[in-house]
Design an enzyme around this catalytic site. Structure first.
Site, PDB file in Angstrom:
ATOM      1  N   CYS A 287      -3.912  -7.277   2.660  1.00 52.13           N
ATOM      2  CA  CYS A 287      -3.847  -6.926   4.775  1.00 52.13           C
ATOM      3  C   CYS A 287      -5.194  -7.200   5.252  1.00 52.13           C
ATOM      4  O   CYS A 287      -5.684  -6.499   6.450  1.00 52.13           O
ATOM      5  CB  CYS A 287      -3.890  -4.873   3.818  1.00 52.13           C
ATOM      6  SG  CYS A 287      -2.654  -4.244   3.057  1.00 52.13           S
TER       7      CYS A 287
ATOM      8  N   HIS B 145      -7.531  -1.220   9.315  1.00 47.17           N
ATOM      9  CA  HIS B 145      -5.922  -1.525   9.494  1.00 47.17           C
ATOM     10  C   HIS B 145      -5.079  -0.182   8.454  1.00 47.17           C
ATOM     11  O   HIS B 145      -5.369   0.604   8.316  1.00 47.17           O
ATOM     12  CB  HIS B 145      -5.933  -2.297   7.420  1.00 47.17           C
ATOM     13  CG  HIS B 145      -4.824  -1.706   6.465  1.00 47.17           C
ATOM     14  ND1 HIS B 145      -3.702  -2.705   7.561  1.00 47.17           N
ATOM     15  CD2 HIS B 145      -4.531  -1.771   5.424  1.00 47.17           C
ATOM     16  CE1 HIS B 145      -2.960  -2.830   6.226  1.00 47.17           C
ATOM     17  NE2 HIS B 145      -3.299  -2.149   5.008  1.00 47.17           N
TER      18      HIS B 145
ATOM     19  N   ASN C 159       3.126   0.575   7.624  1.00 45.76           N
ATOM     20  CA  ASN C 159       1.699  -0.962   6.754  1.00 45.76           C
ATOM     21  C   ASN C 159       1.759  -2.113   6.685  1.00 45.76           C
ATOM     22  O   ASN C 159       3.226  -1.956   5.895  1.00 45.76           O
ATOM     23  CB  ASN C 159       1.221   0.008   5.809  1.00 45.76           C
ATOM     24  CG  ASN C 159       0.302  -1.001   4.993  1.00 45.76           C
ATOM     25  OD1 ASN C 159       0.029  -2.287   5.541  1.00 45.76           O
ATOM     26  ND2 ASN C 159      -0.470  -0.826   3.998  1.00 45.76           N
TER      27      ASN C 159
HETATM   28  O1  UT7 Z   1      -2.596  -1.896   2.515  1.00 48.92           O
HETATM   29  C1  UT7 Z   1      -3.590  -1.756   1.961  1.00 48.92           C
HETATM   30  C2  UT7 Z   1      -3.584  -1.232   0.521  1.00 48.92           C
HETATM   31  N1  UT7 Z   1      -2.902  -0.345  -0.016  1.00 48.92           N
HETATM   32  C3  UT7 Z   1      -3.168   1.502  -0.350  1.00 48.92           C
HETATM   33  O2  UT7 Z   1      -4.701   1.280   0.727  1.00 48.92           O
HETATM   34  C4  UT7 Z   1      -2.394   2.760   0.202  1.00 48.92           C
HETATM   35  C5  UT7 Z   1      -3.446   3.966  -0.194  1.00 48.92           C
HETATM   36  N2  UT7 Z   1      -2.601   4.559  -0.810  1.00 48.92           N
HETATM   37  C6  UT7 Z   1      -2.294   5.385   0.243  1.00 48.92           C
HETATM   38  O3  UT7 Z   1      -1.619   4.992   0.731  1.00 48.92           O
HETATM   39  C7  UT7 Z   1      -1.587   7.025  -1.973  1.00 48.92           C
HETATM   40  O4  UT7 Z   1      -1.996   6.808  -1.886  1.00 48.92           O
HETATM   41  C8  UT7 Z   1      -0.262   6.486  -1.087  1.00 48.92           C
HETATM   42  C9  UT7 Z   1       0.622   7.342   0.227  1.00 48.92           C
HETATM   43  C10 UT7 Z   1       0.454   5.776  -2.080  1.00 48.92           C
HETATM   44  C11 UT7 Z   1       0.786   7.382  -2.346  1.00 48.92           C
HETATM   45  O5  UT7 Z   1       0.323   8.859  -1.915  1.00 48.92           O
HETATM   46  P1  UT7 Z   1      -1.142  10.033  -2.894  1.00 48.92           P
HETATM   47  O6  UT7 Z   1      -0.902  11.201  -1.385  1.00 48.92           O
HETATM   48  O7  UT7 Z   1      -1.826   9.446  -3.340  1.00 48.92           O
HETATM   49  O8  UT7 Z   1       0.350  10.165  -3.504  1.00 48.92           O
HETATM   50  P2  UT7 Z   1      -0.256  10.035  -5.603  1.00 48.92           P
HETATM   51  O9  UT7 Z   1       0.952   8.612  -5.952  1.00 48.92           O
HETATM   52  O10 UT7 Z   1      -1.473  10.596  -6.298  1.00 48.92           O
HETATM   53  O11 UT7 Z   1       1.076  11.308  -5.734  1.00 48.92           O
HETATM   54  C12 UT7 Z   1       1.628  12.633  -5.736  1.00 48.92           C
HETATM   55  C13 UT7 Z   1       2.795  13.043  -6.095  1.00 48.92           C
HETATM   56  C14 UT7 Z   1       3.477  12.443  -7.140  1.00 48.92           C
HETATM   57  O12 UT7 Z   1       4.412  13.532  -7.902  1.00 48.92           O
HETATM   58  P3  UT7 Z   1       3.919  14.592  -9.164  1.00 48.92           P
HETATM   59  O13 UT7 Z   1       3.630  13.660 -10.429  1.00 48.92           O
HETATM   60  O14 UT7 Z   1       2.447  14.924  -7.900  1.00 48.92           O
HETATM   61  O15 UT7 Z   1       4.824  15.579  -9.524  1.00 48.92           O
HETATM   62  C15 UT7 Z   1       4.269  10.785  -6.738  1.00 48.92           C
HETATM   63  O16 UT7 Z   1       5.275  10.603  -7.765  1.00 48.92           O
HETATM   64  O17 UT7 Z   1       3.852  12.876  -5.226  1.00 48.92           O
HETATM   65  C16 UT7 Z   1       5.164  11.918  -5.485  1.00 48.92           C
HETATM   66  N3  UT7 Z   1       5.395  11.108  -5.151  1.00 48.92           N
HETATM   67  C17 UT7 Z   1       6.519  11.664  -3.645  1.00 48.92           C
HETATM   68  N4  UT7 Z   1       7.272  12.634  -3.656  1.00 48.92           N
HETATM   69  C18 UT7 Z   1       7.734  12.241  -2.451  1.00 48.92           C
HETATM   70  C19 UT7 Z   1       5.055   9.663  -4.712  1.00 48.92           C
HETATM   71  N5  UT7 Z   1       5.634   9.052  -3.798  1.00 48.92           N
HETATM   72  C20 UT7 Z   1       6.325  10.324  -2.970  1.00 48.92           C
HETATM   73  C21 UT7 Z   1       7.606  10.018  -2.140  1.00 48.92           C
HETATM   74  N6  UT7 Z   1       7.854  10.753  -2.085  1.00 48.92           N
HETATM   75  N7  UT7 Z   1       7.773   8.918  -1.442  1.00 48.92           N
END
Ligand code: UT7
Length: 326
Positions: free
Chosen positions: A113, A253, A283
């Site tokens: 990115c 980004h 993204n």
């Molecule tokens: O492009 C540059 C490199 N990439 C980045 O910089 C990405 C940076 N990270 C992010 O943008 C975020 O971490 C994400 C959008 C990927 C994820 O968001 P988050 O708020 O960090 O969620 P999480 O991974 O902590 O997950 C929270 C919960 C989990 O469930 P439990 O364990 O709390 O029951 C996940 O399983 O949300 C769940 N979850 C979803 N639920 C519904 C993860 N993805 C999804 C989804 N729909 N698509």
């Protein structure tokens, strides 16, 4: 001392739109979760006939037209991509040939990115030292071909798109004022594709295990992204002796609207000065900043004389920032 500036921009987006409602039908997710956690409503997906090089040629042609140049004016072509047409040869070589450019140097750059900003910083060195006059820098990704549409943690995030900038010498006070690039390989395993390389060549087993798809530890990356984008933005502002208040436009980004909001808040940039298109495009990795740039230039959001700050973060992990006066 001559400065390097952007003479023209162009973008190419696939027509097909994948909405959050479309994803709700194939993975366990919801529009509410995606919107509130990422700010994304839709993303584009390339058709079977579209490739990284074909969309790049479309974007580059528009950028050259805006710059009033032809492909034969190019001295260097840099294609930032983590989704090349194929492992060998470089996608830049195909772009050069399809554009009808002469046999100037052309290579791919893999900084995920942050790649467009890395490409701009490399181009600047060539322009300032007069090794090249016109450099085409492209951010090009068709990540849908590397995304597992059974993995809700990644398939809702990434989208396809390409954009290009033609860089060349400009008159002071315009041009790139400060730029920095960083990599910390200690975080490499937080965003990667395990198989298909020399370490783990593609095989029936790797495909069966889905190891040709993107794996991401989003939670960990989130924190590093916010810290590093804030830090590198401050550093380029300091190098150029420019205050945060003086910036006309901040283009981060487009990784996650919550990352953008956190970086903006920490830097103290007012919301009206921040550009975002993540709701429409998701993204698009190295294409995200040049697509934003192209939209801003074509809509008049960027005017001559404006101070534009760009900051990126991506797999590697890599991060960087560029401050320029348009
Ligand atoms: O492009 C540059 C490199 N990439 C980045 O910089 C990405 C940076 N990270 C992010 O943008 C975020 O971490 C994400 C959008 C990927 C994820 O968001 P988050 O708020 O960090 O969620 P999480 O991974 O902590 O997950 C929270 C919960 C989990 O469930 P439990 O364990 O709390 O029951 C996940 O399983 O949300 C769940 N979850 C979803 N639920 C519904 C993860 N993805 C999804 C989804 N729909 N698509």
């Amino acid at each position: 001392m001559i400065a390097a500036g952007i003479l023209g921009t162009g973008a190419a987006l696939p027509e097909k739109v994948i909405t959050n409602q479309d994803l709700e039908k194939i993975v366990d997710t919801s529009d509410e979760w995606i919107t509130s956690r990422t700010g994304i409503k839709a993303r584009r997906q390339a058709g079977p006939d579209q490739t990284t090089s074909s969309l790049s040629v479309e974007a580059a042609s528009k950028a050259l037209e805006m710059a009033g140049l032809t492909p034969s004016d190019l001295d260097l072509i840099i294609c930032s991509t983590i989704s090349p047409d194929m492992p060998l040869p470089s996608t830049a070589a195909y772009i050069q040939s399809k554009l009808g450019a002469r046999d100037c140097c052309a290579f791919d750059l893999a900084a995920a990115c942050s790649g467009f900003l890395f490409g701009m910083t490399v181009a600047e060195q060539f322009i300032k030292t007069r090794k090249a006059r016109h450099v085409l820098v492209i951010g090009a990704e068709i990540l849908s071909r590397y995304v597992d549409y059974k993995d809700r943690a990644t398939c809702v995030i990434f989208g396809d798109g390409v954009a290009a900038g033609v860089l060349g010498p400009v008159e002071a006070p315009s041009g790139m004022l400060a730029a920095e690039m960083h990599t910390n390989g200690g975080f490499a395993d937080h965003l990667y594709i395990p198989a298909g390389g020399v370490l783990k060549p593609a095989s029936c087993e790797t495909v069966r295990a889905g190891e040709h798809y993107i794996k991401m530890n989003g939670n960990e990356l989130f924190k590093v992204a916010v810290r590093s984008m804030e830090d590198v933005s401050r550093r380029v502002l300091e190098q150029a002796g420019v205050s945060v208040r003086a910036i006309d436009l901040f283009i981060p980004h487009q990784a996650n609207q919550r990352i953008t909001d956190a970086v903006r808040e920490r830097l103290g940039v007012c919301p009206e000065k921040v550009y975002a298109n993540i709701s429409r495009l998701g993204n698009t990795s190295s294409a995200s900043i040049p697509i934003c740039l192209d939209e801003c230039v074509r809509s008049g959001r960027i005017q001559k004389g404006n101070l534009v700050l760009m900051a990126a973060f991506g797999a590697g992990v890599t991060w960087g920032a560029v401050l320029m006066r348009w």
